[in-house]
Design a protein around this motif. Structure first.
Motif, PDB file in Angstrom:
ATOM      1  N   ILE A 117       0.715  -1.266   0.345  1.00  0.00           N
ATOM      2  CA  ILE A 117       0.151   0.113   0.332  1.00  0.00           C
ATOM      3  C   ILE A 117       0.727   1.275  -0.400  1.00  0.00           C
ATOM      4  CG2 ILE A 117      -1.712   0.971   1.850  1.00  0.00           C
ATOM      5  CD1 ILE A 117      -2.397  -1.760   2.623  1.00  0.00           C
ATOM      6  N   ALA A 118       1.038   2.196  -1.031  1.00  0.00           N
ATOM      7  CA  ALA A 118       1.189   3.725  -0.930  1.00  0.00           C
ATOM      8  C   ALA A 118       0.422   4.859  -0.786  1.00  0.00           C
ATOM      9  CB  ALA A 118       2.372   3.829  -2.969  1.00  0.00           C
ATOM     10  N   MET A 119       0.466   5.457   0.741  1.00  0.00           N
ATOM     11  CA  MET A 119      -0.342   6.576   0.976  1.00  0.00           C
ATOM     12  C   MET A 119       0.587   7.603   0.716  1.00  0.00           C
ATOM     13  SD  MET A 119      -2.433   6.281   4.447  1.00  0.00           S
ATOM     14  CE  MET A 119      -0.628   6.052   5.357  1.00  0.00           C
ATOM     15  N   LEU A 120      -0.596   8.668  -0.565  1.00  0.00           N
ATOM     16  CA  LEU A 120      -0.383   9.738  -0.570  1.00  0.00           C
ATOM     17  C   LEU A 120      -0.534  11.194   0.297  1.00  0.00           C
ATOM     18  CD1 LEU A 120      -1.566   9.722  -4.254  1.00  0.00           C
ATOM     19  CD2 LEU A 120       0.448   8.331  -3.527  1.00  0.00           C
ATOM     20  N   GLY A 121      -0.166  11.589   1.254  1.00  0.00           N
ATOM     21  CA  GLY A 121      -0.600  12.344   1.736  1.00  0.00           C
ATOM     22  C   GLY A 121      -0.428  11.855   3.422  1.00  0.00           C
ATOM     23  N   TYR A 122      -0.109  12.390   4.530  1.00  0.00           N
ATOM     24  CA  TYR A 122       0.314  11.680   6.284  1.00  0.00           C
ATOM     25  C   TYR A 122      -0.392  13.266   6.964  1.00  0.00           C
ATOM     26  CZ  TYR A 122       2.298   9.334   9.396  1.00  0.00           C
ATOM     27  OH  TYR A 122       3.528   8.381  10.761  1.00  0.00           O
ATOM     28  N   GLY A 123      -1.602  13.780   6.637  1.00  0.00           N
ATOM     29  CA  GLY A 123      -2.369  14.287   7.440  1.00  0.00           C
ATOM     30  C   GLY A 123      -3.137  13.526   8.541  1.00  0.00           C
ATOM     31  N   VAL A 124      -4.154  14.173   8.584  1.00  0.00           N
ATOM     32  CA  VAL A 124      -4.632  13.550  10.528  1.00  0.00           C
ATOM     33  C   VAL A 124      -4.826  12.217   9.790  1.00  0.00           C
ATOM     34  CG1 VAL A 124      -7.256  13.368  11.290  1.00  0.00           C
ATOM     35  CG2 VAL A 124      -5.871  15.546  11.317  1.00  0.00           C
ATOM     36  N   VAL A 125      -5.992  12.299   8.491  1.00  0.00           N
ATOM     37  CA  VAL A 125      -6.399  10.242   7.729  1.00  0.00           C
ATOM     38  C   VAL A 125      -4.938   9.504   7.623  1.00  0.00           C
ATOM     39  CG1 VAL A 125      -7.803   9.509   5.448  1.00  0.00           C
ATOM     40  CG2 VAL A 125      -8.894  12.068   6.822  1.00  0.00           C
ATOM     41  N   GLY A 126      -3.916  10.370   7.046  1.00  0.00           N
ATOM     42  CA  GLY A 126      -3.413   9.264   6.341  1.00  0.00           C
ATOM     43  C   GLY A 126      -2.413   8.466   7.837  1.00  0.00           C
ATOM     44  N   SER A 127      -2.428   9.260   8.802  1.00  0.00           N
ATOM     45  CA  SER A 127      -1.169   8.909  10.120  1.00  0.00           C
ATOM     46  C   SER A 127      -2.466   8.102  10.610  1.00  0.00           C
ATOM     47  CB  SER A 127      -1.244  10.548  10.852  1.00  0.00           C
ATOM     48  OG  SER A 127      -2.015  10.907  11.199  1.00  0.00           O
ATOM     49  N   GLY A 128      -3.541   8.082  10.584  1.00  0.00           N
ATOM     50  CA  GLY A 128      -4.487   6.770  11.523  1.00  0.00           C
ATOM     51  C   GLY A 128      -4.726   6.061  10.501  1.00  0.00           C
ATOM     52  N   VAL A 129      -4.409   5.832   8.947  1.00  0.00           N
ATOM     53  CA  VAL A 129      -4.981   5.289   8.391  1.00  0.00           C
ATOM     54  C   VAL A 129      -3.273   4.017   8.242  1.00  0.00           C
ATOM     55  CG1 VAL A 129      -4.879   3.764   5.936  1.00  0.00           C
ATOM     56  CG2 VAL A 129      -5.708   5.709   6.638  1.00  0.00           C
ATOM     57  N   ALA A 130      -1.980   4.751   8.587  1.00  0.00           N
ATOM     58  CA  ALA A 130      -0.824   3.813   8.854  1.00  0.00           C
ATOM     59  C   ALA A 130      -0.924   2.912  10.138  1.00  0.00           C
ATOM     60  CB  ALA A 130      -0.007   4.968   8.320  1.00  0.00           C
ATOM     61  N   GLU A 131      -1.800   3.402  10.957  1.00  0.00           N
ATOM     62  CA  GLU A 131      -1.710   3.558  12.222  1.00  0.00           C
ATOM     63  C   GLU A 131      -2.557   1.490  12.151  1.00  0.00           C
ATOM     64  OE1 GLU A 131      -2.231   4.562  16.643  1.00  0.00           O
ATOM     65  OE2 GLU A 131      -1.096   5.954  14.729  1.00  0.00           O
ATOM     66  N   LEU A 132      -3.731   2.046  11.626  1.00  0.00           N
ATOM     67  CA  LEU A 132      -4.660   0.995  11.347  1.00  0.00           C
ATOM     68  C   LEU A 132      -3.861   0.194  10.671  1.00  0.00           C
ATOM     69  CD1 LEU A 132      -8.240   1.736  11.182  1.00  0.00           C
ATOM     70  CD2 LEU A 132      -6.864   1.088  13.308  1.00  0.00           C
ATOM     71  N   ILE A 133      -2.404   0.391   9.451  1.00  0.00           N
ATOM     72  CA  ILE A 133      -2.605  -1.254   8.759  1.00  0.00           C
ATOM     73  C   ILE A 133      -1.403  -1.940   9.670  1.00  0.00           C
ATOM     74  CG2 ILE A 133      -0.891  -1.968   6.522  1.00  0.00           C
ATOM     75  CD1 ILE A 133      -2.248   1.131   5.566  1.00  0.00           C
ATOM     76  N   LEU A 134      -0.658  -0.318  10.455  1.00  0.00           N
ATOM     77  CA  LEU A 134       0.241  -1.378  10.872  1.00  0.00           C
ATOM     78  C   LEU A 134      -0.125  -2.340  12.069  1.00  0.00           C
ATOM     79  CD1 LEU A 134       3.020  -1.398  12.069  1.00  0.00           C
ATOM     80  CD2 LEU A 134       2.985   0.488  13.749  1.00  0.00           C
ATOM     81  N   LYS A 135      -1.495  -1.834  12.728  1.00  0.00           N
ATOM     82  CA  LYS A 135      -1.874  -2.881  14.154  1.00  0.00           C
ATOM     83  C   LYS A 135      -2.485  -3.733  13.117  1.00  0.00           C
ATOM     84  CE  LYS A 135      -5.671  -1.345  17.086  1.00  0.00           C
ATOM     85  NZ  LYS A 135      -7.057  -1.677  16.825  1.00  0.00           N
ATOM     86  N   ASN A 136      -3.993  -3.576  12.209  1.00  0.00           N
ATOM     87  CA  ASN A 136      -3.727  -5.113  11.567  1.00  0.00           C
ATOM     88  C   ASN A 136      -3.595  -5.753  10.936  1.00  0.00           C
ATOM     89  OD1 ASN A 136      -6.900  -5.035  12.535  1.00  0.00           O
ATOM     90  ND2 ASN A 136      -6.302  -2.490  12.527  1.00  0.00           N
ATOM     91  N   ARG A 137      -2.015  -5.944  10.798  1.00  0.00           N
ATOM     92  CA  ARG A 137      -0.568  -5.761   9.132  1.00  0.00           C
ATOM     93  C   ARG A 137      -1.273  -7.924   9.024  1.00  0.00           C
ATOM     94  NH1 ARG A 137       4.849  -4.989   8.862  1.00  0.00           N
ATOM     95  NH2 ARG A 137       4.927  -6.487   7.745  1.00  0.00           N
ATOM     96  N   GLY A 138      -1.097  -7.888  10.291  1.00  0.00           N
ATOM     97  CA  GLY A 138      -0.846  -9.564  10.934  1.00  0.00           C
ATOM     98  C   GLY A 138      -2.512 -10.473  10.807  1.00  0.00           C
ATOM     99  N   LYS A 139      -3.444  -9.377  10.965  1.00  0.00           N
ATOM    100  CA  LYS A 139      -4.512 -10.193  11.150  1.00  0.00           C
ATOM    101  C   LYS A 139      -5.482 -10.559  10.280  1.00  0.00           C
ATOM    102  CE  LYS A 139      -9.151  -7.982  13.309  1.00  0.00           C
ATOM    103  NZ  LYS A 139      -9.566  -6.788  12.930  1.00  0.00           N
ATOM    104  N   PHE A 140      -4.939 -10.312   8.910  1.00  0.00           N
ATOM    105  CA  PHE A 140      -5.578 -11.185   7.419  1.00  0.00           C
ATOM    106  C   PHE A 140      -5.054 -12.218   6.477  1.00  0.00           C
ATOM    107  CE2 PHE A 140      -7.132  -7.314   8.567  1.00  0.00           C
ATOM    108  CZ  PHE A 140      -8.147  -7.202   8.438  1.00  0.00           C
ATOM    109  N   LYS A 141      -3.627 -12.614   7.354  1.00  0.00           N
ATOM    110  CA  LYS A 141      -2.773 -13.833   7.160  1.00  0.00           C
ATOM    111  C   LYS A 141      -4.273 -15.246   6.700  1.00  0.00           C
ATOM    112  CE  LYS A 141       1.615 -12.830   7.764  1.00  0.00           C
ATOM    113  NZ  LYS A 141       2.746 -13.478   9.148  1.00  0.00           N
ATOM    114  N   LYS A 142      -4.676 -15.583   8.106  1.00  0.00           N
ATOM    115  CA  LYS A 142      -5.358 -16.298   7.762  1.00  0.00           C
ATOM    116  C   LYS A 142      -7.034 -16.857   7.174  1.00  0.00           C
ATOM    117  CE  LYS A 142      -8.605 -17.323  10.979  1.00  0.00           C
ATOM    118  NZ  LYS A 142      -9.329 -17.284  12.803  1.00  0.00           N
TER     119      LYS A 142
END
Lengths: 415, 415
Positions: free
Chosen positions: B4-29
Motif C-alpha cells: 500500500i502506498a499512501m499519498l498524504g500523511y495528515g490526520v487521515v493518512g497517519s490514522g490509516v498508517a496506524e491501522l495498517i500497522l495494527k492489523n497487518r497480520g490479522k488477514f494472513k489467516k
C-alpha cells in the motif's frame, strides 16, 4: 442466468419471491446475470394452486436438489428440516442464503465449515436485525476495528409489548394479547418473551464481532414476562424507559453477554426505539459508536436483506467467505461494572428492609412511597452496586430477613 | 503481500498508517495476505524525519508510481494534485482508496470509468459519513430496494456549531470560534458553513442511491451563516431544534435535493444528533427507514472506513465495482410538499404584515411577541405553505409592502 430455489413460502419466502421478480432484470447490466426463481418448496402444493408461482412449486425436496439451482434460499425457519436441507444443499455445492437465526445460532459454525469445504457461501444477513445491514457492516466495513462491545434491541415482539406497556400503561398480558392480535407475536410467544430469540441474534452478532463462538445458551438470559406496571412507574419517575437489551462486551479472556430488561434513559438511542424497530450500537476501537436501526422483521425488510445476500453471491463478492471461529468463548454472565440497579423487595417488614438497604449500599435512593407504605408491602430503591455478583450477595442477605418473600432487580443504564 | 502506498500523511493518512500497522497480520489467516505500507508521499520529508515511518517517506510522486504498489490510498484531500495522482494511479492499474469527497463529487464518474477500463477499483466509503458504513450498505445490502429518499446530517462542523448555539445559547460567531479552537472547524470554514461540504456528500449518496448523477452544484444549498439566536428561540418555543439537513428524494423524472437549515423536532432522530456526529436515514421501498449514525469525521473513524475499503480490494470482493451512472439527474430545487415554515419578517410596519400573513396562509401561528412588539421590528410566524414555490411568491409579495426589509424562511419538518 442465476437460478434460485426457495425452501418455504411463508411471509419471508413470498417477500423474497416478489423482490426477485421485481428486480430480475436490474442486474443484467452490471452483473450480466438474470435472476430466475426456478423452484419453491412448499408443504402442500394444493394450498397454493391459485398462486402465480404455483407452476414452480413442489412438495418434494429432491426435486430441488436435482434441479439446476445456483442458490438455495432457506425461508422455512426452525431447525428441522432446515438444518438437513441446508447441509445437503451446501454439500451439493449450492450457495445458501437464509434468514434463520435459530439455524445459524445452533449450527452456524458447522454449516459455514461445510460451505467452505464445498467452495460455496452461506449468507445470513437477514438473521439479525431484519433489513438492517449489520453483519456485513461488522465483518467487512468495520474490519479494521477491535469491537469492544455491542448494545442492541434485537426482538421486535418484546419491544412492541414493552412500548405498549410504557406508552399506554398496559399490563403485560394486555400488551401481549395486542401484539398477538396485531401479528407482532406468535400464538406461542415463548421464544420471544423469554429472550431466546434475542439471545440467538446476540450470539450471531457477538461471534462475528469478537471472532470467538458465543453460544446462545451460555448467555445470561432474562425475558420480559416478569416486567410489570410498577417497574414502569419507578422507571418513569426517574426518566427511564424499560427495554429488552442484548449486551456483549470483550473482556480480558472472556466475553460478557446478556439479554435482560434494562432501564435506559427515555431520550437515549435505545430508549427511543419503539415497537417493531431494532437498534444495534457497535463500539469499535477506531470508529467509536456506530448506530444502526430499522425494522427488525417483517416481509419486505427481511426480504431486502436476503436479496442483498443473493446479489452478493452472484457478484462473487466474498472470495473469503465469513467463517465462525471454532474456539468457544468463555462467557461472563455477570455485569461487572459499577452501576445503578432498581431493586424491589416484597416484604411485610418494610422498615427493617429500608434499614438494611441503607446499610448495604453506599448510594441508594429509596422511593418515598416505600417509606410511607403507599405502595403496599413493597420497598423499591435505586441502588449503586460495584458489580452484579456483589449485588446478588446483598440480595441473598435480604432474602434471609424475616418477612422478605421476593427480590427483583433491573439494571439501570446511564451510559 | 499487499503493498500500500499512501499519498498524504495528515490526520487521515497517519490514522490509516496506524491501522495498517495494527492489523497487518490479522488477514494472513483469512486472506493469506500481509499488509505492507510501503511508501508515503509527503510534501516535505524533512518535517517528518523523526517519524517512525520516515524511512518510507518520499516527496517525489514518481517514486510511488514506480514502486511495486497494489493499492494507492489518497489522503491528501482537495482537488489538485489529488485528481491527477489518482487518475495516473488508476491508469497504472493500481487500485485506489480515497476519503476525498471533493474529488469524488467532482470527478467520481470519470475516475470510476477509468478504474473500470483498467480493471481496478476505486473505493471511497470514508468520503461520506466518516466511519459509518453507508455507501456499501446502500450499494450492496439495500440493492433490492428502490431508494425513495435520504435525510441526513452530513457535516460535523456545522452540527457542532448548531449544537452549541442550541444547548448553550451561543451566538453563531462565538460557536464558530469555539469550533475552530476545538479543531472542529478550519480557519477558513467556508466549505463547511456554506453547506458545500454537505452538498458534495449528498451528491455522492444520491448518485449511488438513485443511479443517476446528482451534481453537487445543482443542489439547492443554504448554509448556516444566517442562523441566529432568535431562530433557536422560536424553534425551542415549539419543541424544535435546528440542524443543517441534506435531503434528496426520488420524484417523477427528477430528483429533489437540498442542503438547508431545517427545524426538526427535538426528540426526533435528526434532532438528537449532536456535535461531530453524523446521521443518514435511508428510505428504501422494501426495507423502510434505516438509520445509520456515528462519527462523521476524525482520524480513526475515517481510517476505519479507508481500511475497510483496503480489505475489500484485497479480498477481491467487488467483481462488479461501483460505477456512477453517466446520466445527469434533473434536480428539483424546490420543496414540493405541503409543510410548515418559520418565516421572519423584518419590518417597521408590523400590523400590516400580520394582516397580510393571516390573509395569505390558510394556517398560521403568529408568535405573540410579534403582536405585542416585544421582539422589536420583527414579525415571526409558523405558516403552512402548499409548496416552496408558492411560499416564495407570497414572500415576494411581502417584500413589496412598505417598510418590509427582509424575509427569512426555515422549513419545519414534522415527519
Amino acid at each position: 442466468m442465476a437460478c434460485i430455489a426457495m425452501l418455504g413460502y411463508g411471509v419471508v419466502g413470498s417477500g423474497v419471491a416478489e423482490l426477485i421478480l421485481k428486480n430480475r432484470g436490474k442486474f443484467k447490466k452490471n452483473l450480466n446475470q438474470e435472476l430466475i426463481l426456478s423452484k419453491i418448496l412448499v408443504k402442500n402444493t394444493k394450498k397454493h394452486k391459485d398462486n402465480k408461482n404455483s407452476d414452480i412449486m413442489t412438495d418434494d425436496i429432491n426435486e430441488i436438489f436435482k434441479a439446476k439451482v445456483d442458490i438455495v434460499v432457506e425461508a422455512m425457519g426452525g431447525l428441522e428440516p432446515s438444518y438437513e436441507y441446508v447441509k445437503k444443499a451446501l454439500n451439493l455445492k449450492k450457495h445458501v442464503v437464509t434468514a434463520n437465526k435459530d439455524l445459524i445460532a445452533e449450527y452456524g459454525c458447522e454449516l459455514l465449515k461445510i460451505a467452505g469445504e464445498n467452495g460455496v457461501t452461506l449468507q445470513f444477513e437477514a438473521s439479525v436485525g431484519g433489513g438492517i445491514p449489520i453483519l456485513k457492516s461488522i465483518s467487512e466495513c468495520l474490519v479494521g476495528n477491535e469491537i469492544n462491545g455491542i448494545k442492541a434491541i434485537l426482538n421486535g415482539t418484546t419491544n412492541f409489548i414493552l412500548s405498549k406497556m410504557s406508552a399506554d400503561g398496559m399490563r403485560y398480558d394486555e400488551a401481549l394479547k395486542l401484539a398477538q392480535e396485531s401479528g407482532f407475536a406468535e400464538s406461542n410467544p415463548e421464544s420471544d418473551v423469554m429472550g431466546y430469540d434475542a439471545a440467538r441474534k446476540l450470539s450471531i452478532l457477538s461471534t462475528i464481532a469478537y471472532d470467538r463462538r458465543v453460544e446462545w445458551k451460555d448467555i445470561n438470559i432474562t425475558g420480559i414476562t416478569d416486567i410489570d406496571e410498577k417497574d414502569f412507574m419507578y422507571a418513569k419517575q426517574e426518566g427511564y424507559n424499560i427495554k429488552l437489551v442484548g449486551m456483549s462486551r470483550r473482556e480480558e479472556g472472556k466475553i460478557y453477554a446478556s439479554i435482560m430488561p434494562v432501564m435506559v434513559r427515555e431520550e437515549s438511542v435505545l430508549g427511543k426505539i419503539e415497537n417493531e424497530y431494532n437498534v444495534i450500537v457497535v463500539d469499535g476501537d477506531a470508529v467509536g459508536d456506530v448506530v444502526f436501526s430499522g425494522k427488525g422483521a417483517g416481509m419486505f425488510p427481511t426480504a431486502s436483506a436476503v436479496f442483498g445476500d443473493i446479489i452478493d453471491i452472484i457478484g462473487h463478492k466474498r472470495t473469503s467467505p465469513l467463517s465462525f471461529n471454532d474456539e468457544i468463548a468463555e462467557i461472563d454472565k455477570y455485569w461487572s461494572s459499577e452501576d445503578r440497579w432498581l431493586i424491589r423487595i416484597n416484604t411485610s417488614n418494610r422498615l427493617e428492609v429500608i434499614k438494611n438497604i441503607s446499610a448495604n449500599f453506599k448510594m441508594c435512593h429509596i422511593f418515598s412511597n416505600s417509606v410511607t407504605g403507599d405502595n403496599g408491602n413493597e420497598v423499591a430503591a435505586f441502588v449503586k452496586a460495584s458489580d452484579e455478583k456483589s449485588l446478588n450477595n446483598i440480595i441473598d442477605g435480604f432474602l434471609k430477613l424475616d418477612g422478605v418473600e421476593k427480590v427483583k432487580k433491573i439494571l439501570v443504564m446511564d451510559r
